[in-house]
Motif scaffolding. Structure first.
Motif, short mmCIF file in Angstrom:
data_model
loop_
_atom_site.label_atom_id
_atom_site.label_comp_id
_atom_site.label_asym_id
_atom_site.label_seq_id
_atom_site.Cartn_x
_atom_site.Cartn_y
_atom_site.Cartn_z
N ASN A 707 -0.56 -4.85 1.22
CA ASN A 707 -1.05 -5.82 2.20
C ASN A 707 -0.39 -5.64 3.56
O ASN A 707 0.77 -5.25 3.66
N VAL A 708 -1.16 -5.95 4.59
CA VAL A 708 -0.69 -5.86 5.98
C VAL A 708 -0.35 -7.26 6.48
O VAL A 708 -1.08 -8.23 6.22
N ALA A 709 0.75 -7.37 7.20
CA ALA A 709 1.14 -8.67 7.76
C ALA A 709 0.07 -9.14 8.76
O ALA A 709 -0.34 -8.37 9.64
N PRO A 710 -0.38 -10.38 8.66
CA PRO A 710 -1.40 -10.88 9.59
C PRO A 710 -0.98 -10.80 11.05
O PRO A 710 -1.82 -10.71 11.94
N SER A 711 0.34 -10.80 11.31
CA SER A 711 0.81 -10.76 12.69
C SER A 711 0.45 -9.46 13.41
O SER A 711 0.51 -9.38 14.63
N THR A 712 0.07 -8.42 12.65
CA THR A 712 -0.31 -7.16 13.28
C THR A 712 -1.68 -7.23 13.95
O THR A 712 -2.04 -6.35 14.73
N GLY A 713 -2.44 -8.26 13.61
CA GLY A 713 -3.80 -8.35 14.13
C GLY A 713 -4.82 -7.65 13.26
O GLY A 713 -6.02 -7.71 13.55
N PHE A 714 -4.34 -6.98 12.22
CA PHE A 714 -5.24 -6.31 11.29
C PHE A 714 -5.18 -7.02 9.94
O PHE A 714 -4.12 -7.48 9.51
N SER A 715 -6.30 -7.09 9.28
CA SER A 715 -6.35 -7.69 7.95
C SER A 715 -6.39 -6.59 6.90
O SER A 715 -6.39 -5.40 7.22
N GLY A 716 -6.43 -6.97 5.65
CA GLY A 716 -6.59 -6.00 4.58
C GLY A 716 -5.30 -5.30 4.21
O GLY A 716 -4.23 -5.91 4.18
N THR A 717 -5.40 -4.01 3.95
CA THR A 717 -4.28 -3.25 3.40
C THR A 717 -4.03 -1.98 4.20
O THR A 717 -4.83 -1.56 5.03
N GLN A 718 -2.88 -1.38 3.90
CA GLN A 718 -2.49 -0.11 4.53
C GLN A 718 -2.07 0.86 3.44
O GLN A 718 -1.37 0.49 2.49
N PHE A 719 -2.50 2.12 3.57
CA PHE A 719 -2.13 3.14 2.60
C PHE A 719 -0.78 3.76 2.99
O PHE A 719 -0.58 4.17 4.13
N VAL A 720 0.13 3.82 2.01
CA VAL A 720 1.47 4.34 2.25
C VAL A 720 1.88 5.25 1.09
O VAL A 720 1.39 5.12 -0.04
N ASN A 721 2.79 6.20 1.37
CA ASN A 721 3.33 7.11 0.34
C ASN A 721 4.60 6.50 -0.24
O ASN A 721 5.69 6.70 0.31
N VAL A 722 4.51 5.75 -1.33
CA VAL A 722 5.69 5.08 -1.88
C VAL A 722 5.85 5.23 -3.39
O VAL A 722 6.93 5.00 -3.92
N GLY A 723 4.80 5.59 -4.11
CA GLY A 723 4.86 5.56 -5.58
C GLY A 723 5.35 6.85 -6.20
O GLY A 723 5.44 7.89 -5.55
N GLU A 724 5.66 6.75 -7.49
CA GLU A 724 6.09 7.90 -8.25
C GLU A 724 5.59 7.75 -9.68
O GLU A 724 5.74 6.69 -10.30
N ILE A 725 5.00 8.82 -10.21
CA ILE A 725 4.40 8.80 -11.55
C ILE A 725 4.92 10.00 -12.33
O ILE A 725 5.01 11.11 -11.79
N ALA A 726 5.24 9.80 -13.59
CA ALA A 726 5.72 10.87 -14.45
C ALA A 726 4.73 11.12 -15.58
O ALA A 726 4.20 10.18 -16.17
N ASN A 727 4.46 12.39 -15.84
CA ASN A 727 3.65 12.82 -16.98
C ASN A 727 4.40 13.93 -17.71
O ASN A 727 4.86 14.88 -17.07
N SER A 728 4.51 13.83 -19.00
CA SER A 728 5.13 14.90 -19.77
C SER A 728 4.47 14.99 -21.13
O SER A 728 3.83 14.04 -21.60
N THR A 760 7.13 5.43 -12.53
CA THR A 760 8.58 5.33 -12.41
C THR A 760 9.02 4.65 -11.12
O THR A 760 10.17 4.20 -11.02
N GLU A 761 8.14 4.58 -10.14
CA GLU A 761 8.45 3.88 -8.90
C GLU A 761 7.14 3.37 -8.31
O GLU A 761 6.23 4.14 -8.04
N LEU A 762 7.05 2.04 -8.11
CA LEU A 762 5.82 1.46 -7.57
C LEU A 762 5.89 1.28 -6.07
O LEU A 762 4.87 1.39 -5.37
N GLY A 763 7.06 0.99 -5.55
CA GLY A 763 7.19 0.84 -4.10
C GLY A 763 6.95 -0.55 -3.58
O GLY A 763 7.03 -0.79 -2.37
#
Length: 985
Positions: A707-728, A760-763
């Protein structure tokens, strides 16, 4: 007298010398009387296809022959009465055959060698690459071997034939597809984890079409399986580094059939098939209705409609016709084919046709230059049934016996004949794929290749409801009955330009070096045009322009570009130890403006240890150890990094804009990192082989929407590189030739793979809801199911659930009114695999079978929720005392909460395919004016073993397989039978 005796003695001596003297006239005549001919045909055990280029020699002599394009050989001048033939072809197990001299109809069947360390594979570099040099696993599927099986599409061809590849079948609707996923889910985004697809070196459209309530179709199934020679599956980042951004989900290379040096060889195939919904009356639940007085009425809608003379499900009819020709000279080889596929589903609103054409040319103007040109065309027209809320199946499942005596006849929306008239869902596709690859052996040490091509798809999807007559209009509102039409036109263009060059050097007697480099330019553009209209003034009007009450249209255009460069160094020692290092650099138009180039490294090693001098285990004829580390990526969505604004009307009547998405200038690709290790083992002359791989994969910088802070003037969401996934997990493939004799051959294969998936990491704090009961939560698999878990409950005298206690999430219990949702499962299997077997009898009859299985996955039983919680027409609603009070709690309270009763494990094993093929004797083929021929009978989806409580464990709305895997009103996989005739000329 003495002179006469002397002459007689001289004549006797001369005759004796003549008989004994090598090459004398009498001995020559005697030898000629004892020589003869041996002739016959060599075919592949897995397909009975003729094999050309096979070396056939008579042991102990220099006599021999090579098979021609039709697999025939002939050896003259063979002496003796019985000899031993040695039959050899690269990639096949060597065969020795004892044969009577004078035999001219010998038939030799060669088993394919599974290991094939010297087999050539596609790697993305110029020149041929042998399997022995690779440090990563590459699965190879011989498509011609599967031709006898009842396979109608590419996804069916792939199913159960490669370790690590999960094929999730969607429905039994003719023209629909399956989802392909390799080594688990590696992204948090609400998109499919589909691999990249290449056809003869050209990247092609693998998009899936469909939405909530619509059957899913895929452009992968535009491909005619009969045109495919082989399939290579590159399974993860460790192997896909050279393919760069978008390759972390794996790469599938499709190699189509090519011509060969020799006279024209024609092939004709005809298949006739049938499909049906087996045991529909027993598998579709009975509908119940409880009137205000407590009286219960029940209705089995399948049986009622059959008794009425209007059966819901009929018998589908599948037809396939194909004609191809291949041949050529040393300078030019060609392959041409054309085919037609005609499908009629089990309901009147499901039918279609598809036409395919393929032309492949290989030109060698000289010994240094090779040009390959490939062109494929597809034309398809399908009508698909509505699913979701508007189709026949949901109207049946949610119907009420209270309307059995009314025009509705117990159906929720309307009787089937009205729904067929009211809903027309059509999909038309025109497609062209073409490419050219020019390979130049510039010098003995330098090879270069330039590849270019396009894949263009013109697709139109139309939803049409005509203006309904009085009989049908009674079930709809006036607006719906007036008719409507919605059309989406999508033009998708994939363009590939790729150059690679390889410098080969022999540094010393034992040391070799191969240095490769190159670049790739890849573009994908998608142009949309949408239009809709409502309210037709008269029956027969079918155009949006003819709509009288509402018309609307819009268009859009999306383009994505990738430019990548790579450099690779490969060192070989004594042709048995290989070390490879590579780096790939990519830029992509979807990256944020502040994001720099992304670099993907790779290192791998391969050691053919059985070729070492110290190796002395004779029964192990092949052992290769391999290991690899590599990285590749998955790009963001086209506009995810951009700050965007949305057009809006201004109060003064002019156009204006308003903030839409805030964007992210630092957004980059998801980054897949993988280590894999394994071995390829062949024993007893490759009659028993094992392929083992362990992989450990991690996705870093996983893209998440927050989610984006309403104070930015934009609504909705922002895509960011924060997660981590493991497969073995690990992958194992075992093949065993159990019996190998003149009268019977029997081989058995078993493959399985495991996958352990975890975020392993959601962010972000907490979790991210992505569906009704699915969420991304750290410490759990991607898209896991969460809901309230009922531990205990009671029923009062009226059958109402009371005193329901649920899991409190900490090992205790609490009232379900306030209970948290707990983990209940995940959508991807933990364990998946297959058994396959082939039995060849008397070199003429071949029996093949395939059983595949998936274990550990769960899905939301949406049909159960719709019937029991919403429509209240289940047996549990009519007779709650017959059921566990915990289930009754879910059925009676499902409208305000989600419970574990809706989420069920969907493990299964299925008898997927059985086929019996008979190869014609030469006399039969000659009678048909053919050189060879065969007939086969096959069956598909013949049985299933599962504890899943609804229609079928495989039934899935795969367009929502990431956000909410469910089976809402989807036709299950159908039982199919087919009869195929194949003739070669």
């Amino acid at each position: 007298m003495n002179d006469v005796r002397s002459r007689h003695f001289s004549l006797f001596l001369w005759l004796l010398l003549a008989l004994a003297w090598p090459g004398g006239p009498f001995q020559s005549a005697a030898l000629q009387a004892q020589t003869g001919t041996v002739a016959g045909t060599v075919v592949a055990a897995n397909s009975f296809e003729a094999l050309s280029g096979v070396q056939v020699t008579v042991e102990g002599t220099t006599l021999g022959s090579t098979t021609d394009q039709a697999g025939r050989f002939r050896i003259d001048g063979v002496t003796g009465t019985r000899v031993t033939l040695r039959v050899v072809l690269l990639g096949y197990v060597m065969q020795t055959v004892q044969v009577q001299v004078g035999t001219t109809d010998l038939r030799v069947v060669l088993q394919q060698s599974i290991i094939q360390l010297d087999a050539l594979v596609v790697t993305g570099t110029a020149g041929d690459s042998r399997k022995r040099v690779l440090g990563n696993a590459v699965s190879q599927i011989d498509a011609t071997a599967a031709a006898v099986m009842p396979v109608q599409s590419f996804t069916e061809l792939l199913n159960g034939r490669s370790t690590g590849v999960v094929v999730q079948q969607g429905s039994g609707v003719a023209g629909t597809t399956s989802e392909i996923r390799i080594r688990g889910r590696s992204s948090l985004r609400e998109v499919s984890d589909a691999p990249l697809i290449y056809i003869d070196g050209i990247r092609v459209n693998n998009r899936m079409t469909g939405g909530f309530g619509d059957p899913a179709t895929s452009r992968l199934d535009d491909i005619d399986p009969s045109n495919i020679a082989s399939i290579e599956v590159i399974k993860g980042p460790a192997a896909a580094t050279l393919y760069g951004t978008e390759a972390s989900n794996g790469v599938i290379q499709i190699i189509t059939k090519q011509g060969s040096d020799g006279p024209a060889r024609w092939n004709f195939t005809m298949r006739q098939g049938m499909s049906y919904f087996n045991d529909a009356a027993d598998r579709l639940d009975v509908n119940y209705y409880v009137d205000p007085s407590g009286n219960v009425t029940e209705a089995n809608m399948v049986e009622l409609e059959e008794a009425r003379g209007t059966p819901i499900f009929g018998t589908g009819h599948d037809q396939f016709y194909s004609l191809s020709v291949a041949g050529g000279t040393e300078a030019l080889q060609y392959f041409l084919s054309g085919s037609g596929t005609f499908n009629k589903g089990v309901t009147p609103d499901n039918h279609g046709k598809r036409y395919n054409a393929q032309m492949n040319l290989s030109i060698q103007p000289n010994s240094k230059l090779n040009i390959n040109a490939n062109t494929g065309m597809v034309l398809s027209r399908f009508r698909l049934p509505r699913q979701g809320n508007d189709g026949v199946l949901p109207s049946l499942q949610r119907g009420s016996p209270s309307t059995l005596d009314e025009p509705r006849r117990g159906w929720q929306v309307a009787p089937p004949e009205t729904l067929y008239e009211a809903y027309h869902f059509n999909q038309d596709v025109n497609r062209l794929t073409g490419g050219i690859a020019v390979e130049h052996n510039t010098t003995s040490w330098f090879t270069q290749r330039l590849t270019g091509g396009v894949d263009f798809t013109d697709q139109e999807v139309a939803y049409y409801t005509p203006r309904l007559g009085e009989q049908d209009a009674q079930f709809f509102s006036p607006t719906e009955a007036a008719g409507s039409k919605e059309v989406t036109r999508e033009e998708v263009l994939y363009t590939t330009v790729e150059y690679t060059g390889t410098v080969s050097a022999k540094v010393s007697q034992n040391l070799t070096s191969n240095t490769s480099g190159g670049f790739q330019i890849y573009q994908r553009s998608i142009e949309y045009v949408e239009a809709e209209g409502q309210g037709f003034p008269a029956t027969g009007v079918k155009t949006i322009a003819g709509a009288g009450t509402y018309q609307r249209g819009r268009d859009d255009f999306v383009e994505n570009n990738t430019v990548g460069f790579f450099l690779q160094e490969q060192i070989g020692w004594k042709d048995r130890f290989f070390l490879t290092g590579a780096i790939r650099a990519d830029d992509n138009s979807a990256f944020g403006e502040d994001f720099d180039l992304v670099y993907y490294p790779k290192v791998s090693g391969s050691w053919v240890i059985n070729e070492e001098p110290f190796w002395n285990i004779g029964w192990v004829n092949s052992l290769r150890l391999r290991a690899a580390y590599g990285e590749s990526g998955q790009q963001p969505d086209a506009f995810a990094a951009l700050r965007t604004f949305e057009a809006r009307p201004h109060p003064e009547g002019i156009a204006a804009v308003t903030p839409d998405a805030v964007g992210n200038p630092d957004l980059g690709p998801e980054r897949g990192k993988e280590i894999e290790m394994g071995f390829d083992l062949g024993m007893f002359n490759d009659r028993f082989t094992v392929d083992f791989t362990y992989y450990n994969q991690k996705t870093t910088d996983a893209i998440l929407s927050r989610n984006v802070a309403p104070s930015t003037g934009f609504s909705g969401t922002q895509f960011v590189n924060v997660g981590e996934i493991a497969n073995s997990g690990f992958e194992v493939g075992v093949e065993a030739l159990l019996v190998d004799s003149r009268s019977i051959d029997w081989d058995l294969g078993f493959s399985f793979n495991t996958n352990n998936n975890e975020i392993t990491e959601l962010g972000i704090d907490g979790w991210l809801d992505i569906g009704w009961t699915t969420r991304h939560q750290q410490g759990y698999p991607v898209g896991s199911f969460f809901a309230a878990k009922v531990l205990s409950a009671e029923l009062d005298a009226d059958g109402t659930a009371i005193n329901a206690m649920c899991d409190d999430g900490e090992g205790g219990s609490m009232s379900c009114d306030d209970a948290p949702w707990v983990y209940l499962g995940h959508p991807s299997p933990d364990f998946e695999g297959s058994f396959n077997t082939t039995v060849s009898l008397l070199d003429r009859v071949r029996v093949r079978g395939l059983v595949d299985f998936q274990v550990g996955q769960s899905k939301y039983v949406t049909d159960r929720w719709n019937r029991c919680a919403w429509r209240q027409n289940c047996e549990i609603n009519a007779y709650p005392e017959r059921f566990d009070p915990r289930a009754v709690t879910a059925a009676q309270n499902g409208g305000w909460n989600e419970f574990d009763w809706w989420i069920q494990e969907a493990s299964f094993a299925r008898l997927r395919e059985i086929a019996v093929e008979y190869s014609f004797p030469d006399s039969w083929a000659s009678f048909l004016k053919a050189s060879s021929g065969s007939i086969s009978v096959g069956g598909r989806n013949l049985g299933v073993w599962t504890s899943y409580p609804d229609l079928d464990p495989e039934t899935m709305d795969i367009t929502n397989s990431v956000t909410e895997p469910n089976d809402q009103s989807i036709l299950p996989p159908l039982r199919q039978f087919s009869f195929t005739v194949h003739l070669s000329y």
